[in-house]
Design an enzyme around this catalytic site. Structure first.
Site: not given
Length: 350
Positions: A147, A207, A211, A248, A309
């Protein structure tokens, strides 16, 4: 804008059967009886899923929304008039009752399958929208996902993934402007990194643009976050993703309905390495131990969607290599999220 292109609620026709409209559902995408191609938004024959099915990473009960007695869902108990949740099973395909998925029961201890094609033995099948997917439906695959990138460590990560034999294919949940900006700016390394992901067989997924927490966003903000990244990726690499991971790992308050309306498969994970909390030469061992302790051992039943990540140095320099080592020692194969859900590459992009 695709958000408004809903199919009116009515009778949904799938191969060999007519399904009544569910008692509780947002409008779904277009159904076509036979064609499961890249531009066909078919989710049949039996995989009709309601909205708001947000469930935690370790919870395999697809609630709080339920499927009602006349909806004809897989595994549904029709002996009672009370709502029955769809049950996921880690030991078999979650959607195998649709007849399009052939469980790979002939996996060998090495995680491979008979024949010249080392990929898992499955037929193209439908992946649902309108719920959060936390786990694979194809046993024996570990889907490494990254991510928040691209970032300064992403190039080294691609080198590492390519260095294994066979190479590791992963899924990158991309942001447009998070740790960096200008992923379409050819004066930066990021457009070429995105193209390298595609050419190397990795899966690019969304994504969101920046964010943003989609649970607290308005519908207009969600549409903007998704479509801005879509348009940018279309310019840079020529694809628009059909998979998304909400920032999240949360998608509530109408988020699932909005993403379903835009045609997205929402994917979280069932193994969180917590690499973001352990980004140091000593600390990363905690993530290595967590991965090794939570990954299963049985390639005929177990699988994983792994969260990590590519924006963290020690994820790239240490954790990834340790994960791949464990995966292969235990006989699993690595693959993309699309592969671990039985979705051919033609279904990864719009």
């Amino acid at each position: 804008m695709r958000l408004s292109q809903f199919l009116p609620v009515g009778v949904l026709v799938a191969p060999g059967r007519a399904l009544p409209a569910p008692s509780k559902r947002v409008p779904t995408r277009d159904y076509s009886p036979d064609n499961y191609g890249p531009n066909n938004n078919n989710y049949g024959p039996n995989n009709n899923y309601g909205p708001n099915n947000n469930y935690g990473p370790n919870n395999n009960n697809y609630g709080p929304d339920y499927y009602y007695p006349n909806d004809n869902y897989p595994n549904q108990d029709t002996s009672s008039s009370s709502p029955v949740p769809y049950q996921d099973s880690s030991s078999s395909s979650s959607y195998q009752n649709d007849g399009s998925y052939l469980p790979p029961t002939n996996a060998t201890s090495s995680g491979s399958f008979p024949g010249s094609d080392p990929s898992p033995l499955y037929l193209p099948r439908a992946v649902p929208t309108g719920l959060i997917i936390n786990s694979c439906t194809v046993p024996g695959i570990v889907a490494l996902t990254f991510d928040d990138g691209p970032y300064i460590f992403t190039s080294a990560l691609l080198d590492t993934l390519a260095s294994f034999s066979p190479p590791v294919h992963a899924t990158f949940f991309i942001n447009g402007a998070n740790w960096v900006s200008g992923i379409d700016d050819e004066s930066t390394p990021y457009p070429s990194l995105l193209r390298r992901m595609i050419s190397s067989g990795h899966q690019i997924a969304s994504h969101t643009w920046s964010h943003l927490d989609l649970s607290s966003a308005s519908t207009a903000q969600r549409v903007e976050q998704v479509t801005l990244l879509e348009e940018t990726l279309q310019r840079v690499v020529g694809v628009k993703p059909r998979y998304i991971r909400p920032p999240y790992a949360t998608c509530e308050n109408g988020c699932l309905e909005d993403l379903e309306g835009m045609g997205y498969h929402v994917v979280n994970f069932d193994l969180d390495t917590k690499d973001y909390a352990n980004d140091s030469p000593q600390g990363i061992q905690t993530s290595v131990d967590k991965f090794n302790g939570e990954l299963g051992w049985d390639v005929t039943t177990d699988s994983a969607i792994v969260l990590s990540h590519d924006v963290h140095q020690w994820t790239v320099e240490r954790l990834v290599g340790e994960m791949v080592k464990t995966v292969r020692e235990r006989g699993f194969r690595t693959g993309t999220v699309g592969e671990c859900l039985g979705d051919p590459q033609s279904g990864w992009y719009a």
